[in-house]
Motif scaffolding. Structure first.
Motif, PDB file in Angstrom:
ATOM      1  N   ILE A   1       9.233  -6.119  -7.474  1.00  0.00           N
ATOM      2  CA  ILE A   1       8.354  -6.215  -6.271  1.00  0.00           C
ATOM      3  C   ILE A   1       8.989  -5.206  -5.281  1.00  0.00           C
ATOM      4  N   GLY A   2      10.328  -5.595  -4.980  1.00  0.00           N
ATOM      5  CA  GLY A   2      11.032  -4.660  -4.097  1.00  0.00           C
ATOM      6  C   GLY A   2      11.230  -3.252  -4.399  1.00  0.00           C
ATOM      7  N   SER A   3      11.372  -2.902  -5.486  1.00  0.00           N
ATOM      8  CA  SER A   3      11.348  -1.619  -6.191  1.00  0.00           C
ATOM      9  C   SER A   3      10.126  -0.848  -5.974  1.00  0.00           C
ATOM     10  N   LYS A   4       9.005  -1.320  -6.319  1.00  0.00           N
ATOM     11  CA  LYS A   4       7.583  -0.688  -6.256  1.00  0.00           C
ATOM     12  C   LYS A   4       7.472  -0.514  -4.651  1.00  0.00           C
ATOM     13  N   ASN A   5       7.680  -1.708  -3.984  1.00  0.00           N
ATOM     14  CA  ASN A   5       7.533  -1.492  -2.506  1.00  0.00           C
ATOM     15  C   ASN A   5       8.139  -0.371  -1.777  1.00  0.00           C
ATOM     16  N   GLY A   6       9.394  -0.297  -1.964  1.00  0.00           N
ATOM     17  CA  GLY A   6      10.304   0.892  -1.528  1.00  0.00           C
ATOM     18  C   GLY A   6       9.895   2.312  -1.996  1.00  0.00           C
ATOM     19  N   ALA A   7       9.283   2.367  -3.280  1.00  0.00           N
ATOM     20  CA  ALA A   7       8.835   3.515  -3.880  1.00  0.00           C
ATOM     21  C   ALA A   7       7.544   3.860  -2.844  1.00  0.00           C
TER      22      ALA A   7
ATOM     23  N   TRP B   1       6.792   2.922   0.061  1.00  0.00           N
ATOM     24  CA  TRP B   1       7.240   3.573   1.454  1.00  0.00           C
ATOM     25  C   TRP B   1       7.675   4.885   1.498  1.00  0.00           C
ATOM     26  N   PHE B   2       8.412   5.310   0.360  1.00  0.00           N
ATOM     27  CA  PHE B   2       8.895   6.609   0.290  1.00  0.00           C
ATOM     28  C   PHE B   2       7.781   7.543   0.263  1.00  0.00           C
ATOM     29  N   ILE B   3       6.975   7.294  -0.874  1.00  0.00           N
ATOM     30  CA  ILE B   3       5.655   8.361  -1.086  1.00  0.00           C
ATOM     31  C   ILE B   3       4.937   8.589   0.217  1.00  0.00           C
ATOM     32  N   ILE B   4       4.770   7.387   0.910  1.00  0.00           N
ATOM     33  CA  ILE B   4       4.022   7.414   2.394  1.00  0.00           C
ATOM     34  C   ILE B   4       4.633   8.328   3.257  1.00  0.00           C
TER      35      ILE B   4
ATOM     36  N   MET C   1       7.031  10.532   2.839  1.00  0.00           N
ATOM     37  CA  MET C   1       6.890  11.887   2.295  1.00  0.00           C
ATOM     38  C   MET C   1       5.680  12.798   2.130  1.00  0.00           C
ATOM     39  N   GLY C   2       4.561  11.942   2.352  1.00  0.00           N
ATOM     40  CA  GLY C   2       3.242  12.390   2.285  1.00  0.00           C
ATOM     41  C   GLY C   2       3.011  12.985   1.044  1.00  0.00           C
ATOM     42  N   ILE C   3       3.540  12.164  -0.151  1.00  0.00           N
ATOM     43  CA  ILE C   3       3.186  12.425  -1.519  1.00  0.00           C
ATOM     44  C   ILE C   3       1.912  11.786  -1.884  1.00  0.00           C
ATOM     45  N   GLU C   4       0.885  12.563  -2.457  1.00  0.00           N
ATOM     46  CA  GLU C   4      -0.549  11.932  -2.911  1.00  0.00           C
ATOM     47  C   GLU C   4      -0.462  11.856  -4.425  1.00  0.00           C
TER      48      GLU C   4
END
Length: 85
Positions: free
Chosen positions: A67-73, A75-78, A80-83
């Protein structure tokens, strides 16, 4: 250890159908993920006690890690503006 898998498509289908053939473990894991995200990791004793009925200590740790890993990933994607295309 086999925790089973429930991909996003299966989760969406299960959520749309309401009561489904999800195992109690899957339902509880989804509840944990939803609760963790909504309450920033704060977990009531009642939820933890139900987790202990269905999961080992190691499995609970693995659930929180996922859960934490996916949540952190996410947040990073958001950030960085990665779609996802």
């Amino acid at each position: 250890m086999d925790y089973g898998t429930l991909d996003e498509s299966a989760r969406q289908t299960a959520m749309k159908q309401g009561e489904t053939e999800l195992s109690e473990r899957h339902k509880l894991a989804l509840e944990l993920a939803d609760h963790t995200m909504a309450y920033h990791g704060q977990m009531p004793d009642e939820l933890y006690n139900r987790l202990k009925e269905h999961f080992t200590r190691e499995e609970i740790i693995a659930l929180f890690f996922q859960i934490g890993s996916k949540n952190g990933a996410n947040w990073f994607i958001i950030a960085m503006g990665i779609e996802n295309k």
